[in-house]
Write an enzyme that holds these catalytic residues in place. Structure first.
Site, short mmCIF file in Angstrom:
data_model
loop_
_atom_site.label_atom_id
_atom_site.label_comp_id
_atom_site.label_asym_id
_atom_site.label_seq_id
_atom_site.Cartn_x
_atom_site.Cartn_y
_atom_site.Cartn_z
N GLU A 1 -46.70 -21.84 -16.57
CA GLU A 1 -46.50 -20.81 -17.19
C GLU A 1 -48.01 -20.58 -17.72
OE1 GLU A 1 -43.19 -17.96 -19.41
OE2 GLU A 1 -42.37 -20.58 -18.83
N PHE B 1 -40.19 -15.11 -12.46
CA PHE B 1 -41.39 -14.78 -13.58
C PHE B 1 -40.80 -14.25 -14.41
CE2 PHE B 1 -43.17 -14.27 -8.63
CZ PHE B 1 -44.25 -16.09 -8.91
MO1 MOS Z 1 -40.42 -17.20 -17.36
S1 MOS Z 1 -41.28 -15.63 -17.85
O1 MOS Z 1 -39.67 -17.88 -19.54
O2 MOS Z 1 -38.52 -16.72 -16.74
#
Ligand code: MOS
Length: 688
Positions: free
Chosen positions: A654, A233
């Site tokens: 995302e 993440f």
């Molecule tokens: Mo993702 S927050 O671009 O690892």
């Protein structure tokens, strides 16, 4: 192209290994002679170490080494910027809460843990500044992702002054911490001047380079291995202190060393989403047509390094307006350096922009979807380029239909379910399509089986599965015949798994290598045979590339207690080709669910006297649980994009969280008539 527009919903190829415990995560390796390190972290957030008394610690059974700033070897942690700062016991300064101040190495984990608990540290604390509004140390960063921090088109101030409808408001988002189920973990082992590291990392290739710099050895002397991750993440993107500390400890004791962060340490030295204060100004005519958008972002960075939360990047492109200004300002505070957190920029920025669009919809008395359609950007006005593809109209239409938007009575506080106030809200979702250079080798063995090799890594998103699908479909063989080798710097190099770019980058390389192999087979070459592709994005892009979506949320709010329950969520997303309908849906739903956390639960709280984080555990730092998970649906809006990259993939990691916090805030306003502009939407903010 011989890939289907929506790939088959294959089960994860790595699923059986994971559920039977055969999948080896970073901390699961046991090289011969393995010993255990425990990182000791500071108990204040600003000041200096007066003394570390390690006498008791050193006396304990099994203790092999105690590293502190007094005895640690001098390192080369140069190359600051982008939250790559390392705290490697180089001085007595405490710059943030839970900064590493010592490493205790012992034969067993229990011995190391107990011995570490006996370290006695004396500090000299200095009054900290923890809130960006209190920080006078402000500046404009030189750039954000190679783009200028401040951008203006037209004359936004003049346009705003002349606009018949003027709307201005300030929105804020708190510090939030990533909490992947698998905490950060490293095993480091030296053989002479060669370093091997098992690390839970979003980028083995990047980690290798960084470690080579820090230890002053050639890149070819470092091997980083990361076959499985339990989530990242963003917090496993940079190389943080513990990785190099594990290697320092391994060198000090001459044995392989394992170092795993505790859950409270996950709130320390591995980054977080910074707090933002965002001012939005919208100028429109009475029909809701925007003449001007201004978005000014203040966010935090540390006293010693820089990370910019790029909240306003989305605003340059999302809606049509002749006059636009976006600015980013940083304020230094006594906290660790922030970093990427899933949908960095878009998650926080879309909360402000999409809340403001909802407020404007009420101001001009126009349906929120209709308002967005009236301001639909047919081209990217910021880059003055056409979009490679854009199916946002379809997302609004399909999302609204599946959700039942037409049942919404627009008047706030007009809908009820028994005594509960019902609210319906929506927002736009968007995330840029990124791509970086990536290499892959596809090999066909004599028996016709295929091996795909690339130094990328599977965060848990489904990389193993989708690249097998790309190879199998390109070579026209069953997926069962394909085996993947990922997560090792001995493999061809690949970029960070970040910025939702891995499928587009590595997928393109796998596709190009498999296509080359197929071509050679067609010309009569025989297995065993292998082909390599070094796939790169074009240097001059003719198109602006983004994925889009629409988020719809139904909430119920208890009018007496202010408790918000999300009852239903519908997301509709157009992100080009979808390699696997099942893993894609999981990514979308996971992002949407995290959006509930962002909207209602998550906030890292600081003790303003010491800069100490007081919510550094999963009891006090709230995240959504099953009881918070509503009826959720994610729809794939089909979209063919011939321009974006060789496989037409836009990336889906995302976008799922973007817009969710605004859609929930908008639904809460619709339910209650109360506009909450400061996240999270805690119940006390709804009791008036
Ligand atoms: Mo993702 S927050 O671009 O690892």
């Amino acid at each position: 192209m011989n890939l289907p527009l929506v790939g088959a919903p294959h089960d994860r190829l790595d699923g059986p290994a994971k559920v039977t415990g055969r999948a080896t995560y970073a901390a699961d390796f046991s090289p011969a002679g393995l010993v255990h390190a425990v990182m000791v972290t500071s108990e204040i957030g600003n000041g200096r170490i007066v003394r570390i008394d390690d006498a008791e610690t050193r006396r304990q059974d099994g203790v092999l080494a105690v590293l502190t700033h007094e005895n640690a070897r001098r390192m080369h942690p140069e190359g600051h910027g982008f939250a790559f700062a390392l705290m490697l016991l180089q001085d007595d300064r405490i710059r943030y809460d839970r900064q590493p101040i010592a490493v205790v190495v012992a034969e067993s984990f229990e011995q190391a843990t107990y011995a570490a608990s006996l370290l006695r540290t004396t500090y000299e604390s200095e009054p900290p500044i923890t809130r960006i509004e209190d920080s006078a140390d402000r500046y404009t960063p030189e750039e954000i992702f190679d783009e200028p921090a401040d951008v203006t088109r037209g004359n936004p101030d003049r346009a705003f002054a002349g606009a018949p409808v003027q709307f201005k408001a300030t929105y804020s988002t708190p510090v939030e911490h990533h909490n992947p189920i698998e905490p950060s973990a490293t095993i480091a082992e030296w053989e002479g001047e060669r370093l091997t590291v098992h690390d839970s990392t979003q980028g083995v290739t990047n980690a290798r380079k960084r470690l080579a710099t820090v230890f002053g050895i050639p890149v070819s002397n470092v091997r980083v291995i990361s076959p499985f991750l339990g989530g990242g993440f963003g917090c496993k993107g940079a190389v943080w202190s513990h990785v190099a500390l594990a290697a320092m400890a391994a060198r000090a004791v001459g044995r392989p060393v394992k170092l795993v962060l505790t859950r409270p340490q996950m709130f320390g030295s591995i980054g977080y989403r910074p707090r933002t204060i965002q001012s939005i100004a919208l100028g429109a005519d009475r029909d809701g047509r925007l003449s001007c958008i201004m978005h000014d972002v203040l966010s935090q960075t540390s006293t010693f390094d820089e990370f910019v939360e790029p909240s306003a990047l989305v605003t340059k492109m999302l809606y049509a307006a002749k006059n636009v200004r976006t600015t980013h300002t940083l304020a230094r505070v006594n906290a660790a350096t922030p970093t990427f957190m899933r949908a960095p920029g878009e998650a926080t920025g879309s909360f402000a922009l999409e809340s403001a669009m909802d407020e404007l919809a009420y101001a001009v008395d126009i349906d929120p979807i209709e308002l967005r359609l009236r301001n639909y950007a047919e081209r990217d006005q910021s880059e003055n380029k056409p979009f490679s593809s854009k199916s946002l109209r379809e997302c609004y239409r399909i999302g609204a239909e599946k959700f039942g938007w037409s049942e919404r009575d627009p008047k706030p506080r007009s809908m009820r379910n028994g005594r509960m106030l019902v609210g319906m809200g929506m927002a736009t979702a968007t995330y840029p399509t990124n791509r970086a250079a990536a290499s892959a080798v596809v090999r066909m063995n004599e028996d016709g089986s295929v091996v795909v090799r690339s130094g990328t890594q599977d965060l848990g998103t489904g990389s193993y599965t989708v690249y097998a699908q790309v190879a199998a479909e390109t070579l026209d063989i069953p997926i069962e015949r394909v085996r993947l080798e990922l997560g090792d710097t001995d493999l061809p190099p690949a970029p960070l798994s970040a910025g939702s770019m891995t499928a587009a980058s590595v997928g393109s390389a796998v596709y190009e290598a498999a296509s080359a192999l197929r071509e050679r087979l067609r010309k009569g070459e025989k297995a065993p045979i292998e082909a390599r592709a070094d796939a790169k994005p074009q240097e001059h892009e003719r198109y602006s590339k983004h994925a889009f979506g629409a988020q719809f949320v139904r909430v119920e709010v208890d009018p007496d207690l202010g408790e918000v329950r999300v009852r239903r969520m519908v997301g509709a997303f157009a992100a080009g080709r979808i390699l696997n309908a099942k893993t894609a849906r999981s990514q979308y739903l996971g992002g949407m669910l995290w959006g509930i956390g962002m909207a209602l639960h998550e906030v890292t709280r600081f003790d303003e006297r010491t800069a100490r984080i007081v919510t550094a555990n999963l009891a006090d730092y709230l995240v959504p649980v099953h009881a918070d998970a509503p009826d959720m649906e994610a729809y794939i809006v089909e979209e063919e994009d011939p321009h974006v990259n060789p496989i037409g993939v836009k990336g889906i990691g995302e976008i799922g969280i973007t817009g969710v916090a605004a859609a929930i805030a908008n639904a809460v306003y619709h339910a209650t008539g109360i506009r909450v502009r400061d996240l999270p939407i805690a119940c006390e903010k709804l009791l008036r």
